[in-house]
Design an enzyme around this catalytic site. Structure first.
Site, PDB file in Angstrom:
ATOM      1  N   LYS A  54       3.398  -6.660   1.454  1.00 24.99           N
ATOM      2  CA  LYS A  54       3.815  -5.319   1.002  1.00 24.99           C
ATOM      3  C   LYS A  54       4.220  -4.457   2.197  1.00 24.99           C
ATOM      4  O   LYS A  54       5.259  -3.785   2.153  1.00 24.99           O
ATOM      5  CB  LYS A  54       2.673  -4.658   0.214  1.00 24.99           C
ATOM      6  CG  LYS A  54       2.467  -5.283  -1.156  1.00 24.99           C
ATOM      7  CD  LYS A  54       1.115  -4.944  -1.773  1.00 24.99           C
ATOM      8  CE  LYS A  54       0.945  -5.696  -3.093  1.00 24.99           C
ATOM      9  NZ  LYS A  54      -0.406  -5.567  -3.671  1.00 24.99           N
ATOM     10  N   GLN A  98      -5.824  -2.295  -2.920  1.00 26.68           N
ATOM     11  CA  GLN A  98      -5.665  -3.717  -3.239  1.00 26.68           C
ATOM     12  C   GLN A  98      -6.825  -4.208  -4.112  1.00 26.68           C
ATOM     13  O   GLN A  98      -7.982  -3.975  -3.829  1.00 26.68           O
ATOM     14  CB  GLN A  98      -5.580  -4.539  -1.947  1.00 26.68           C
ATOM     15  CG  GLN A  98      -5.311  -6.020  -2.153  1.00 26.68           C
ATOM     16  CD  GLN A  98      -3.971  -6.301  -2.828  1.00 26.68           C
ATOM     17  OE1 GLN A  98      -2.962  -5.676  -2.549  1.00 26.68           O
ATOM     18  NE2 GLN A  98      -3.969  -7.252  -3.731  1.00 26.68           N
ATOM     19  N   ASP A 121       0.788   1.711  -8.715  1.00 28.46           N
ATOM     20  CA  ASP A 121       0.352   0.505  -9.440  1.00 28.46           C
ATOM     21  C   ASP A 121       0.448   0.708 -10.955  1.00 28.46           C
ATOM     22  O   ASP A 121       0.451  -0.260 -11.715  1.00 28.46           O
ATOM     23  CB  ASP A 121      -1.099   0.167  -9.075  1.00 28.46           C
ATOM     24  CG  ASP A 121      -1.196  -0.974  -8.060  1.00 28.46           C
ATOM     25  OD1 ASP A 121      -0.224  -1.752  -7.950  1.00 28.46           O
ATOM     26  OD2 ASP A 121      -2.237  -1.087  -7.390  1.00 28.46           O
TER      27      ASP A 121
END
Length: 294
Positions: A54, A98, A121
């Site tokens: 990422k 994460q 997200d």
């Protein structure tokens, strides 16, 4: 046995990232540097790989990235304090913690602590509601958004199709079902899971099967009707002494067994994985635009 069409996530993701690169240039010209903060707790090797990927993609596109690596002993309060700092930081437009965090961290509380305008997200309750309401100002979870993009670019018609989603997580299963049943996709959707009675029979009805359970090679050829489209979201590490790493990556679908029966199928790796990162970049740019009032 037919030759299935392999849905190449790498090439579709590359096209999405090209669009993102152009958009970054336009934002930079307006004096806006889009920024993404990625928080990693602990030393999970798979999470380290994902976070590295990422951050690297941000660098390639010209997106500012802030990587926060915390020890596995980090407390819930310490993590939430960091999230609140990132919420207040105007150089950060998107925040991603994460998953999965260490067991002592309440992931739900962390998600709720993220400013929904920075929740790239798409897991905050406000964004989940916007997805259900088909409100385009919300953020769609990256993996389901990537699956939809892959279907769309590949010319697979979801209109009136029967779709079965195997898995009911908030990360993939439930948002995937909402996207497929939305007015823009018009599929008829069944959400199946490990407790579903006669799962193979449910899957055999489907024109489109989305497998997102996290069980290696679970979906077999006799689960899939001839000519179906199969999207394999799973990415599992299976021990393999013949590999230098000691493991191989496999999906939730037994590719060799299932592929000859399909009209189209995604490989693992190289299918849905690259799409997830591409859609994260897209969400980060959407966040930057919205926060700048564009």
């Amino acid at each position: 046995m037919n030759q299935p069409r392999i849905l190449d996530g790498k090439s579709v993701a590359a096209a999405v990232l090209d669009e993102c690169r152009n958009e970054v240039s336009q934002l930079l010209a307006k004096g806006i540097t889009p920024g993404l903060a990625v928080v990693l707790i602990g030393e999970d090797p798979a999470s380290q790989v994902y976070v590295g990927s990422k951050v690297r993609t941000c660098g390639e596109l010209g997106i500012f990235s802030r990587k926060e690596t915390l020890p596995s002993t980090t407390t819930q309060d310490e993590l939430i304090k960091l999230v609140q700092e990132l919420n207040a930081d105007p150089s950060v437009h998107g925040i991603l913690v994460q998953s999965p965090p260490p067991k002592h961290i309440d992931e739900e509380a962390v998600i709720r602590a993220i400013d929904p305008r920075k929740d790239v997200d798409g897991f905050h309750p406000e964004n989940v509601a916007k997805l259900a309401l088909e409100d385009p100002s919300g953020f769609v979870p990256c993996t389901p958004a990537g699956c939809m993009k892959l279907l769309e670019v590949s010319g697979i018609n979801t209109n009136g199709a029967e779709a079965v989603v195997i898995g009911r997580s908030m990360i993939v299963g439930k948002p995937m079902a909402l996207l497929l049943v939305s007015k823009s996709a018009n599929a008829t959707v069944t959400i199946a899971h490990s407790r579903s009675k006669d799962l193979p029979a449910i899957c055999r009805r489907a024109d489109i099967v989305i497998a997102a359970v996290g069980r290696p090679d679970m979906v077999k050829a006799d689960w899939v009707k001839p000519g179906a489209v199969v999207i394999d979201v799973g990415i599992n590490r299976v021990e393999d002494s013949s590999k230098k790493s000691g493991f191989r990556l496999t999906g939730d679908v037994d590719f060799k067994d299932v592929a000859p029966h399909c009209a189209a199928i995604t490989p693992v790796p190289g299918g849905v994985g690259p799409m997830t990162i591409a859609m994260l970049m897209k969400n980060t740019l959407q966040a930057a635009r919205q926060q700048a009032g564009l």
